[in-house]
Design a protein around this motif. Structure first.
Motif: not given
Length: 780
Positions: A642-668
């Motif tokens: 709005a020129n005189r002020w500003f606001v922003g939001v960034s968001a991440t929701f994610q999941r990852g897994e080895n589909t054979q074992t159901g164990i999650g990926l450690v880097t997610v």
């Protein structure tokens, strides 16, 4: 429950702040006019479409040149990018999850290290160690070994060595950076081979960043100091327009910091470092539309890597050998990069619009061992015969080792455009190639085995067709061909594949543009993944060295090579919405937003696997193909100004897994929500901003890892411009002085104790105060 409540609160506060900002706009100055809607006449529609295309390519001057002095003064999503399709477009118009970090934003946050520049980008996390100034980027849970293609001025950054850190690092002084483009997912597969996670493209500073419009020459000088414990930076950059067809630019910086303290007040040993960098560029325009640029970068990093034994009584200290750190190495890293590019672009030439570049990049790391985990030499080793602490794995005190990677490559592409009626077409085609030549030298240890030398050649070609009809839809279709060959000694392997991409967007010029996309990416195995061999060191004879390896050495476990590794293939499905609107509530306000839902199915995902095998009780570690891994999630990037002020939001929701074992990926990283809000006072001379990031730890991981911490990070930034040529920045990072570790830590081979050097070195700094200033001098 606590983590879920924390993330819910963060999302609620962030969305509420953005909603309040959108609904309660105050008056501001007029910005770029909104793209007009289609008329019902086809002839009028065509004329207005051409006008819109011209408007869309106008970038606010302060986003890219020397006028960029006040943080938050522009919409970064309005910045022109070529990262997704190799054709110019605003980030908010890109039919892909694209984010841009501008020079003004970088200068506003006064980054302590390069990772700070990317911290607020959705879908991006980092795996950096406090005792190593290298940077490792994670996009959508994928990192290491080139899954994220990192380029600096178009040159690939492929440095890697096996250690207690990420397996994919690069070195870049943040003071050299003039802007960053980030593309998440393999939707940018035309950008280069291997980028199944995404692309991070750094633009280094150039003449437009220091020489203002109307000036013939200009310089910018910067200085910054900070606490926790002491840190300082000085820099200087200058450029001159010799004549309308020749530009010269050069500069550099020097940075130093001492050991910092984490949020618990504990010193992270060996987090001190010194960095010197220099850059030079010459630009020549030999004919109308032609631009030839020769550039060079040199960087020098001095630091000690490794963690000594932590004294009992301090957090995470342990008695006995379990409390040991690791060997410590005095390290000097030199990075050399040179590139030669040739661009051609003329508005009236619809057939040719090309960009060609050839580059060479070298990273060499020279290390000398200065401390061992114990003062006694390992019995029966060459170190013992010399009376020196050390062993056959990590070497003896005083001995040296080195890692060198040379990357030579080129990248070229051309775009041809044509129209008929309400149809418009852009066909982009090109090719690229890079060759990594890795050399490892270790006279008394086994780094030659754990980071094997070898040569990898990766090449590819692509064709992309973008077609649009009036204001109704845009269709982007592309196919990429990749080929690789890897060799080391008697072992060699190769492969190739075609990877398609298709994207469909409706109403591309309207306020809201929905699109769907399908893209595939292809990553060849790295030299290390394929050829790593040898043993992992034990702390001493009888201290867990129960595994005997094929080369006769002993250790906790043995690395096994795997020349039969298959390449990874990512198949990404994506639904996105782009939003852009000016004058929403009052004249001059603006809203920009990008929303994405994705699912990336990676077949033949390569992961490190630890297992027991003969002869008992041997333990082994080998990179193997997991049949299938899946990463899915939601991302949002919003900003209301709005020129005189500003606001922003960034968001991440994610999941990852080895589909054979159901164990999650450690880097997610499962959840990260960043809310930024600020005001502009004194006719925009003073900008005050606050940033809150809430992160939830990934606990669905293998037992071989210790989970990261959930945390809330609160930062403050103040930019004051008392004069058009003077800018003062004050910032506070981690105001709450919170202790946090942003990524999971590997456990020791027995799965019961943590890998202590990573545990200690992964802790981020506590509260840091920074004060800096920049001065501009220039003239006609």
């Amino acid at each position: 429950m606590a983590n879920g409540a924390r993330s819910a609160r963060a999302l609620l506060v962030g969305v509420s702040a953005f909603a309040v900002g959108v609904c309660c706009s105050s008056a501001g100055f007029a910005q770029q006019g909104e793209v007009t809607q289609a008329t019902q006449s086809a002839k009028q529609s065509s004329a207005k479409r051409k006008k819109r295309q011209q408007v869309a390519q106008v970038v606010p001057a302060q986003a890219l040149n020397a006028n960029a002095q006040v943080q938050g003064s522009t919409q970064s999503l309005d910045t022109i990018t070529v990262a997704a399709t190799k054709t110019e477009e605003r980030a908010v118009d890109a039919l892909a999850p694209v984010s841009v970090v501008t020079l003004e934003q970088i200068q506003g946050i006064q980054p302590k290290r390069l990772g700070d520049v990317l911290y607020a980008v959705p879908g991006v996390s980092l795996q950096d160690r406090g005792d190593d100034p290298a940077t490792s980027v994670n996009i959508r849970g994928l990192q290491d070994f080139g899954r994220v293609a990192v380029v600096v001025d178009g040159a690939r950054q492929n440095y890697q060595r096996t250690a207690h850190s990420a397996n994919g690092q690069f070195f870049l002084d943040p003071e050299l950076v003039g802007g960053v483009d980030v593309v998440r997912g393999p939707t940018a597969n035309i950008y280069g081979s291997g980028a199944i996670g995404g692309v991070v493209s750094f633009r280094t500073k150039d003449i437009d960043d220091v020489v203002r419009p109307g000036e013939r020459w200009g310089t910018e000088w910067g200085v910054m100091g900070g606490t926790n414990n002491m840190r300082g930076m000085v820099s200087g950059f200058g450029g001159v327009r010799v004549n309308p067809n020749v530009d010269l630019f050069a500069g550099g910086s020097w940075t130093a910091q001492s050991n910092y303290k984490d949020g618990m007040g504990v010193t992270v040993e060996n987090s001190a470092n010194k960095t010197g960098s220099a850059i030079a560029k010459a630009t020549v325009r030999p004919a109308d539309g032609h631009e030839i640029k020769l550039g060079g970068i040199f960087q020098d990093f001095d630091y000690d890597v490794g963690q000594p034994r932590r004294a009992l009584g301090l957090p995470f200290s342990q008695p006995g050998t379990a409390g040991n750190g690791t060997s410590i190495y005095a390290t000097n890293v030199k990075n050399y990069q040179t590139s030669l590019g040739w661009k051609y672009q003329r508005p009236e030439d619809k057939l040719f619009d090309w960009d060609a570049k050839i580059y060479w990049n070298r990273t060499e790391s020279d290390q000398t061992k200065i401390a061992h985990t114990s003062t006694a030499p390992a019995f029966g080793t060459a170190c013992a015969l010399r009376g020196l602490p050390g062993n056959a794995i990590s070497g003896c005190i005083g001995d040296s080792r080195s890692y060198v990677i040379d990357t030579l490559g080129f990248d070229l592409h051309n775009t041809s455009r044509f129209e008929h009626g309400d149809w418009r077409h852009a066909v982009t085609y090109g090719g690229d190639l890079f060759q990594d030549d890795v050399k490892t030298t270790d006279f008394s240890g086994n780094s030659n085995a754990t980071t094997p030398g070898g040569r990898r050649t990766v090449s590819g070609a692509f064709a992309q067709w973008k077609v649009g009809y009036a204001n109704w839809f845009d269709l982007v279709s592309a196919v990429r061909y990749d080929n690789y060959h890897l060799s080391s000694g008697a072992i060699s392997t190769d492969g190739d594949r075609f990877s398609p991409k298709v994207t469909l967007a409706l109403l591309p010029t309207h306020v809201v543009t929905p699109y769907v996309s399908y893209a595939e990416g292809y990553r060849a195995p790295s030299i290390t993944e394929t050829l790593v061999d040898g043993s992992h060191v034990a702390s001493g004879p009888g201290q867990g060295d129960t595994s005997r390896c094929a080369d006769g050495s002993r250790g906790f476990f043995c690395f096994l090579p795997n020349p039969n590794l298959r390449p990874e293939v990512g198949k990404n499905k994506e639904f996105g919405i782009n939003v852009k609107k000016n004058d929403l509530f009052t004249a001059g306000d603006s809203v920009r937003a990008k929303f994405n839902v994705f699912r990336n199915d990676v077949s033949d995902y390569i992961d490190g696997v630890q297992f027991a095998g003969p002869p008992v009780p041997n333990l082994y570690f080998q990179y193997q193909n997991i049949a299938h891994a899946r990463i899915e999630g939601f991302e949002a990037e919003t900003f209301y100004d709005a020129n005189r002020w500003f606001v922003g939001v960034s968001a991440t929701f994610q999941r990852g897994e080895n589909t054979q074992t159901g164990i999650g990926l450690v880097t997610v990283q499962p959840r990260k929500i960043t809310t930024t809000a600020g005001v502009r006072l004194l006719e925009n001379q003073l900008v005050i901003a606050m940033q809150w990031t809430s992160v939830e730890a990934n606990t669905k991981i293998p037992v071989t890892y210790l989970a990261s911490t959930s945390y809330d990070l609160l930062n403050a930034y103040i930019t004051y411009k008392p004069h058009r040529d003077v800018t003062v920045n004050f910032s506070v990072d981690n105001i709450l002085n919170e202790y946090y570790r942003p990524y999971a830590v590997p456990r020791a081979a027995d799965f019961t104790s943590s890998q202590n050097d990573v545990l200690w070195a992964s802790a981020a700094p506590g509260r840091v105060f920074k004060l800096g200033a920049r001065f501009h001098f220039g003239g006609a």
